[in-house]
Design an enzyme around this catalytic site. Structure first.
Site, mmCIF file in Angstrom:
data_model
loop_
_atom_site.group_PDB
_atom_site.id
_atom_site.type_symbol
_atom_site.label_atom_id
_atom_site.label_comp_id
_atom_site.label_asym_id
_atom_site.label_seq_id
_atom_site.Cartn_x
_atom_site.Cartn_y
_atom_site.Cartn_z
ATOM 1 N N HIS A 74 40.520 39.547 40.773
ATOM 2 C CA HIS A 74 39.303 40.040 40.147
ATOM 3 C C HIS A 74 38.564 41.085 40.979
ATOM 4 C CE1 HIS A 74 35.515 39.337 37.716
ATOM 5 N NE2 HIS A 74 36.464 39.446 36.800
ATOM 6 N N LYS A 103 37.327 44.621 42.531
ATOM 7 C CA LYS A 103 37.074 45.935 41.948
ATOM 8 C C LYS A 103 36.626 46.847 43.082
ATOM 9 C CE LYS A 103 35.452 43.432 37.979
ATOM 10 N NZ LYS A 103 35.140 42.096 38.431
ATOM 11 N N ASP A 120 40.874 57.324 51.969
ATOM 12 C CA ASP A 120 41.199 57.778 53.330
ATOM 13 C C ASP A 120 40.789 56.769 54.408
ATOM 14 O OD1 ASP A 120 42.368 60.102 52.398
ATOM 15 O OD2 ASP A 120 40.527 61.275 52.599
#
Length: 149
Positions: free
Chosen positions: A88, A90, A95
């Site tokens: 779950h 996100k 870089d």
């Protein structure tokens, strides 16, 4: 860019610009990914030679509208969970120095209709735990260690 990326100054265009700032790597840990504009930005980075790795949830990667198949077809490395719970997270790491995280699923619905939040941080103290978590999950979801019944 010849592809239709957002050009007006919107939350989506600001997110796309941050993603497109990647020069070496983009690590994505995204629960649900169906936004075509974000997928095009990720594909563009891949074509530029940026190393893109994506971790996602197995149950949501196959839903109608998911961009995961398109990204895999473009040659982007994708790994997914093998557990009954959801992957779950996100977040994105650009870089290894910029963290993009928050409640936002990378879906058209979330971008156009939901109340979501996105936080962008370039402080190593906050980026490092997410880098560590990405690497841990990346190794855990290595297909060579999958168990088939």
């Amino acid at each position: 860019c010849p592809c239709p990326l957002p050009s007006a100054d919107t939350s989506l265009s600001r997110l796309v610009r941050r993603l497109l700032s990647a020069r070496r790597s983009l690590d994505l840990c995204i629960f649900s990914f169906s936004c075509p504009q974000l997928a095009r930005a990720v594909q563009l980075l891949h074509r530029r030679g940026v190393r893109v790795r994506l971790v996602t949830d197995a149950q949501y990667m196959g839903l109608h509208g998911s961009q995961i198949g398109r990204l895999r077809h473009a040659g982007i490395q994708v790994r997914h969970d093998q557990h009954s719970g959801y992957m779950h997270h996100k977040f994105a790491i650009v870089d290894q120095r910029m963290l993009i995280t928050g409640s936002l699923n990378w879906t058209t619905q979330a971008i156009q209709s939901n109340r979501e939040n996105v936080l962008i941080v370039e402080d190593a103290e906050y980026v490092k735990p997410f880098l560590d978590e990405f690497e841990r999950i990346w190794e855990e979801y290595n297909p060579s260690s999958y168990k088939f019944f």
